[in-house]
Design a protein around this motif. Structure first.
Motif, PDB file in Angstrom:
ATOM      1  N   ASP A 342      42.699  36.270  45.541  1.00 37.24           N
ATOM      2  CA  ASP A 342      43.904  36.698  46.255  1.00 37.24           C
ATOM      3  C   ASP A 342      44.301  35.594  47.239  1.00 37.24           C
ATOM      4  N   PHE A 343      45.483  34.976  46.987  1.00 36.45           N
ATOM      5  CA  PHE A 343      45.972  33.911  47.855  1.00 36.45           C
ATOM      6  C   PHE A 343      47.117  34.377  48.760  1.00 36.45           C
ATOM      7  N   ARG A 344      47.330  35.673  48.845  1.00 34.29           N
ATOM      8  CA  ARG A 344      48.396  36.163  49.712  1.00 34.29           C
ATOM      9  C   ARG A 344      48.009  36.019  51.172  1.00 34.29           C
ATOM     10  N   ARG A 345      49.025  35.883  52.004  1.00 32.95           N
ATOM     11  CA  ARG A 345      48.753  35.788  53.438  1.00 32.95           C
ATOM     12  C   ARG A 345      48.299  37.137  53.986  1.00 32.95           C
ATOM     13  N   ALA A 346      48.989  38.175  53.585  1.00 31.23           N
ATOM     14  CA  ALA A 346      48.613  39.524  54.034  1.00 31.23           C
ATOM     15  C   ALA A 346      47.805  40.186  52.923  1.00 31.23           C
ATOM     16  N   GLN A 347      46.522  39.997  52.989  1.00 25.75           N
ATOM     17  CA  GLN A 347      45.648  40.553  51.967  1.00 25.75           C
ATOM     18  C   GLN A 347      45.268  41.988  52.309  1.00 25.75           C
ATOM     19  N   SER A 348      45.194  42.815  51.287  1.00 23.46           N
ATOM     20  CA  SER A 348      44.819  44.217  51.467  1.00 23.46           C
ATOM     21  C   SER A 348      43.429  44.449  50.883  1.00 23.46           C
ATOM     22  N   ALA A 349      42.798  45.507  51.363  1.00 21.15           N
ATOM     23  CA  ALA A 349      41.457  45.836  50.881  1.00 21.15           C
ATOM     24  C   ALA A 349      41.507  46.267  49.419  1.00 21.15           C
ATOM     25  N   HIS A 350      40.525  45.846  48.676  1.00 16.50           N
ATOM     26  CA  HIS A 350      40.451  46.164  47.245  1.00 16.50           C
ATOM     27  C   HIS A 350      39.294  47.128  47.016  1.00 16.50           C
ATOM     28  N   SER A 351      39.611  48.299  46.508  1.00 15.01           N
ATOM     29  CA  SER A 351      38.557  49.283  46.239  1.00 15.01           C
ATOM     30  C   SER A 351      37.807  48.886  44.974  1.00 15.01           C
ATOM     31  N   PRO A 352      36.474  49.002  44.956  1.00 17.91           N
ATOM     32  CA  PRO A 352      35.684  48.550  43.797  1.00 17.91           C
ATOM     33  C   PRO A 352      35.923  49.427  42.573  1.00 17.91           C
ATOM     34  N   LEU A 353      35.644  48.860  41.421  1.00 22.80           N
ATOM     35  CA  LEU A 353      35.714  49.610  40.174  1.00 22.80           C
ATOM     36  C   LEU A 353      34.581  50.619  40.107  1.00 22.80           C
ATOM     37  N   ASN A 354      34.835  51.725  39.439  1.00 19.23           N
ATOM     38  CA  ASN A 354      33.831  52.765  39.264  1.00 19.23           C
ATOM     39  C   ASN A 354      33.626  53.006  37.773  1.00 19.23           C
ATOM     40  N   ILE A 355      32.398  52.763  37.312  1.00 17.82           N
ATOM     41  CA  ILE A 355      32.061  52.940  35.899  1.00 17.82           C
ATOM     42  C   ILE A 355      30.924  53.936  35.801  1.00 17.82           C
ATOM     43  N   ASP A 356      31.200  55.060  35.165  1.00 19.38           N
ATOM     44  CA  ASP A 356      30.191  56.113  34.969  1.00 19.38           C
ATOM     45  C   ASP A 356      29.562  56.553  36.287  1.00 19.38           C
ATOM     46  N   GLY A 357      30.395  56.658  37.334  1.00 23.93           N
ATOM     47  CA  GLY A 357      29.904  57.134  38.614  1.00 23.93           C
ATOM     48  C   GLY A 357      29.253  56.084  39.484  1.00 23.93           C
ATOM     49  N   SER A 358      29.185  54.834  39.038  1.00 22.65           N
ATOM     50  CA  SER A 358      28.577  53.753  39.821  1.00 22.65           C
ATOM     51  C   SER A 358      29.638  52.722  40.162  1.00 22.65           C
ATOM     52  N   ASN A 359      29.628  52.262  41.414  1.00 24.19           N
ATOM     53  CA  ASN A 359      30.578  51.254  41.858  1.00 24.19           C
ATOM     54  C   ASN A 359      30.115  49.869  41.430  1.00 24.19           C
ATOM     55  N   VAL A 360      31.070  49.069  40.953  1.00 28.50           N
ATOM     56  CA  VAL A 360      30.781  47.696  40.559  1.00 28.50           C
ATOM     57  C   VAL A 360      30.781  46.819  41.811  1.00 28.50           C
ATOM     58  N   LYS A 361      29.758  46.004  41.954  1.00 31.62           N
ATOM     59  CA  LYS A 361      29.628  45.167  43.144  1.00 31.62           C
ATOM     60  C   LYS A 361      30.675  44.058  43.140  1.00 31.62           C
ATOM     61  N   ILE A 362      31.364  43.872  44.292  1.00 32.73           N
ATOM     62  CA  ILE A 362      32.347  42.807  44.462  1.00 32.73           C
ATOM     63  C   ILE A 362      31.640  41.591  45.056  1.00 32.73           C
ATOM     64  N   VAL A 363      31.742  40.450  44.376  1.00 32.50           N
ATOM     65  CA  VAL A 363      31.080  39.228  44.812  1.00 32.50           C
ATOM     66  C   VAL A 363      32.121  38.147  45.067  1.00 32.50           C
ATOM     67  N   LYS A 364      31.739  37.168  45.854  1.00 30.61           N
ATOM     68  CA  LYS A 364      32.643  36.067  46.177  1.00 30.61           C
ATOM     69  C   LYS A 364      32.632  34.981  45.108  1.00 30.61           C
ATOM     70  N   SER A 365      31.593  34.924  44.307  1.00 30.87           N
ATOM     71  CA  SER A 365      31.525  33.942  43.224  1.00 30.87           C
ATOM     72  C   SER A 365      30.705  34.528  42.086  1.00 30.87           C
ATOM     73  N   THR A 366      30.980  34.063  40.887  1.00 25.69           N
ATOM     74  CA  THR A 366      30.261  34.528  39.702  1.00 25.69           C
ATOM     75  C   THR A 366      30.062  33.362  38.761  1.00 25.69           C
ATOM     76  N   LYS A 367      29.172  33.531  37.812  1.00 26.41           N
ATOM     77  CA  LYS A 367      28.857  32.477  36.853  1.00 26.41           C
ATOM     78  C   LYS A 367      29.183  32.969  35.460  1.00 26.41           C
ATOM     79  N   PHE A 368      30.016  32.229  34.743  1.00 29.04           N
ATOM     80  CA  PHE A 368      30.425  32.608  33.391  1.00 29.04           C
ATOM     81  C   PHE A 368      30.279  31.394  32.480  1.00 29.04           C
ATOM     82  N   LEU A 369      29.415  31.525  31.462  1.00 33.68           N
ATOM     83  CA  LEU A 369      29.138  30.456  30.506  1.00 33.68           C
ATOM     84  C   LEU A 369      28.679  29.183  31.216  1.00 33.68           C
ATOM     85  N   GLY A 370      27.877  29.357  32.274  1.00 32.84           N
ATOM     86  CA  GLY A 370      27.307  28.231  32.982  1.00 32.84           C
ATOM     87  C   GLY A 370      28.208  27.604  34.031  1.00 32.84           C
TER      88      GLY A 370
END
Length: 378
Positions: A342-370
């Motif tokens: 999100d590169f907006r100046r006025a950023q809003s809170a993002h609610s996490p995804l919920n899959i089968d009753g469990s919230n998906v953890k929001i991270v600042k960085s991730t690794k995909f294909l190395g």
């Protein structure tokens, strides 16, 4: 006739299914969970056969107990006691009382000594014809259900190169790599041939309609607990592991029903076309702002959120979750992460995804294909 005579017996329970007998031509295997039940089933089967004018051959009949501990099982037919054995061969496949397949693979790899190349066969093409028509089928009989441990792989390669060295007129003293010998003779590695056969059998199990015993046993979930100590590698666990460039299985199993490694060598576009033809569309409701990126068993959902409208993005995630359930795949929530860019100046809170009753953890960085991807794309 034999099938009807063997029905109605107690049998053994495997998941939700009960198997009482295995029949091929005049070879019959009776199964039971106890000595008493097996004796009752054997007596019932022998009486039914005598009523139909048939007789159970006691000289060709044997008893075996599938247990890691030695258990005595005394069975009688017509007053004669059947011998109890530790190994039993059925349809060319060797079964042991401990439930291991090591003796089966050892027996197959030892068979190469019985295939002799006569000195009169000087032509290389004649020797290769024997290798492809006699040697390989004999060596790899029943390989579809082998668990390819490092020991088994080493023995198969030794048996393979023992024959190919004689075809090429070489020995270990020549110090020529096996890959060079195969390339000169124009043959593929035997381990690759075995792996292809295992994946063909896996595909056959997936396409097998309901009611067929191999498919039902493959999809069933056995009850009970495994013994202590290190558990043995099951065939379904082995074929579901990702393969490296050398063909060796490595890494952890993503899910109980995840066999995506069987499709690692398929071009994604061809796989998508096949899935659509089979009635399993990849994403029929995919929006233009959402994209699914898949490599092997790694799946990434990319969504463009405009005007704080996340409905299309969340619907895509929910559809993917439902699709996994419908196709007997397990979505590992612990390994699922979400990164918000999100590169907006006025950023809003993002609610996490919920899959089968469990919230998906929001991270600042991730690794995909190395490759590491941060929320600021740095």
């Amino acid at each position: 006739m034999l099938y009807r005579r063997s029905q109605g017996l107690e049998g053994v329970r495997f998941g939700d299914h009960r198997i009482s007998s295995l029949i091929f031509a005049d070879d019959v295997v009776l199964l039971a969970s106890s000595n008493l039940d097996l004796q009752h089933a054997l007596g019932h089967f022998a009486a039914e056969c005598e009523a139909a004018g048939m007789r159970v051959s006691t000289s060709k009949s044997e008893a075996m107990v599938l247990d890691r501990k030695k258990v005595v099982c005394t069975l009688q037919v017509g007053g004669e006691v059947l011998p109890q054995v530790e190994e039993f061969k059925y349809l060319g496949v060797l079964f042991t009382s401990e439930g291991r397949m090591d003796r089966e693979t050892d027996q197959c790899t030892d068979m190469y000594r019985s295939v002799v190349v006569k000195k009169e066969l000087t032509r290389e093409r004649a020797k290769l014809s024997i290798y492809q028509s006699i040697y390989v089928p004999t060596l790899t009989y029943g390989h579809e259900l082998w668990v390819m441990t490092e020991r088994v792989r080493s023995r198969i390669q030794a048996a393979e190169m023992s024959f190919l060295h004689r075809v090429a007129g070489r020995s270990l003293r020549d110090r020529v790599r096996s890959s060079v010998t195969r390339e000169e003779l124009g043959v593929e590695p035997l381990l690759l041939h075995i792996e292809r056969g295992q994946f063909r059998w896996l595909e056959h199990l997936f396409q097998m309609p309901p009611g067929h015993l191999p498919g039902e046993v493959f999809r069933a979930c056995p009850t009970g607990k495994r013994p202590q100590k290190r558990p043995r590698t099951r065939w379904r666990d082995y074929v579901s592991r990702p393969r490296g460039p050398s063909g060796r299985a490595g890494g952890r199993v993503w899910g109980e029903g995840d066999f995506s490694s069987a499709f690692n060598t398929i071009i994604p576009q061809y796989l998508i076309e096949k899935l659509n033809l089979l009635g399993s569309p990849v994403s029929p409701n995919q929006k233009h702002s959402d994209h699914i990126i898949k490599f092997a068993n790694d799946t990434t959902v990319v969504g463009l959120i405009s005007k704080n409208d996340e409905s299309a993005y969340r619907e895509e995630v929910q559809w993917l979750t439902a699709w996994c359930k419908d196709n007997n795949l397990f979505l590992n929530i612990e390994k699922t992460k979400e990164t918000v860019v999100d590169f907006r100046r006025a950023q809003s809170a993002h609610s996490p995804l919920n899959i089968d009753g469990s919230n998906v953890k929001i991270v600042k960085s991730t690794k995909f294909l190395g490759v590491h991807l941060a929320e600021n794309l740095t």
